[in-house]
Motif scaffolding. Structure first.
Motif, PDB file in Angstrom:
ATOM      1  N   THR A  20      85.733  58.993  11.393  1.00 35.70           N
ATOM      2  CA  THR A  20      84.852  60.021  10.708  1.00 35.70           C
ATOM      3  C   THR A  20      84.514  61.008  11.791  1.00 35.70           C
ATOM      4  OG1 THR A  20      82.976  58.570  11.134  1.00 35.70           O
ATOM      5  CG2 THR A  20      83.578  58.807   9.320  1.00 35.70           C
ATOM      6  N   TYR A  62      81.286  64.465  13.020  1.00 36.64           N
ATOM      7  CA  TYR A  62      80.252  64.345  12.551  1.00 36.64           C
ATOM      8  C   TYR A  62      79.600  66.072  13.616  1.00 36.64           C
ATOM      9  CZ  TYR A  62      79.696  60.759   9.900  1.00 36.64           C
ATOM     10  OH  TYR A  62      79.537  59.692   9.310  1.00 36.64           O
ATOM     11  N   THR A  97      76.049  59.971   6.497  1.00 36.90           N
ATOM     12  CA  THR A  97      77.073  59.461   6.595  1.00 36.90           C
ATOM     13  C   THR A  97      78.208  59.811   5.763  1.00 36.90           C
ATOM     14  OG1 THR A  97      75.462  57.699   8.148  1.00 36.90           O
ATOM     15  CG2 THR A  97      77.343  57.144   6.386  1.00 36.90           C
ATOM     16  N   SER A 145      81.351  58.770   3.279  1.00 37.79           N
ATOM     17  CA  SER A 145      82.555  58.302   3.298  1.00 37.79           C
ATOM     18  C   SER A 145      83.277  58.595   2.061  1.00 37.79           C
ATOM     19  CB  SER A 145      81.374  56.454   3.099  1.00 37.79           C
ATOM     20  OG  SER A 145      80.389  57.005   1.964  1.00 37.79           O
TER      21      SER A 145
END
Length: 123
Positions: free
Chosen positions: A58, A60, A69, A71
């Motif tokens: 991931t 950011y 977050t 997912s």
């Protein structure tokens, strides 16, 4: 062709939470890296987060790191959990799918886009 439909936006007070969902249909979901972008009034669209095809990596934006977050599941849905929301998070949030490679931070690398969902954070 991939169709993306976002949901979960709304109005929330500063410090609150929202979870955005993006349902994908069409081609194989696991073929695509997925990303979230946002656009505030009068501003350019900006990268928020991305997740690779397996879900193991991931990325950011600095502005949301530690609060948001990303997912994905095996039912063709990608999520963005947003905690500790701030008024500056107010924007239309877009889900996007990237078939190719390269950096996930640039919107021009994405092939398909949802219609967007409004998130408004009041102070």
């Amino acid at each position: 062709q991939v169709q993306l439909v976002e949901s979960g936006g709304g109005l929330v007070q500063a410090g609150g939470s929202l979870r955005l969902s993006c349902a994908a249909s069409g081609r194989t979901f696991s073929d695509y890296r997925m990303g979230w972008f946002r656009q505030a009034p009068g501003k350019e669209r900006e990268f928020v987060a991305s997740i690779n095809r397996s879900g193991g990596i991931t990325v950011y934006a600095d502005s949301v790191k530690g609060r948001f977050t990303i997912s994905r599941d095996n039912k063709a849905t990608v999520y963005l959990q947003m905690n500790s929301l701030k008024p500056e998070d107010t924007a239309v949030y877009y889900c996007a799918a990237q078939q190719g490679g390269g950096s996930s931070r640039y919107d021009y690398r994405y092939d398909y886009w949802g219609q967007g969902t409004q998130v408004t954070v009041s102070s």
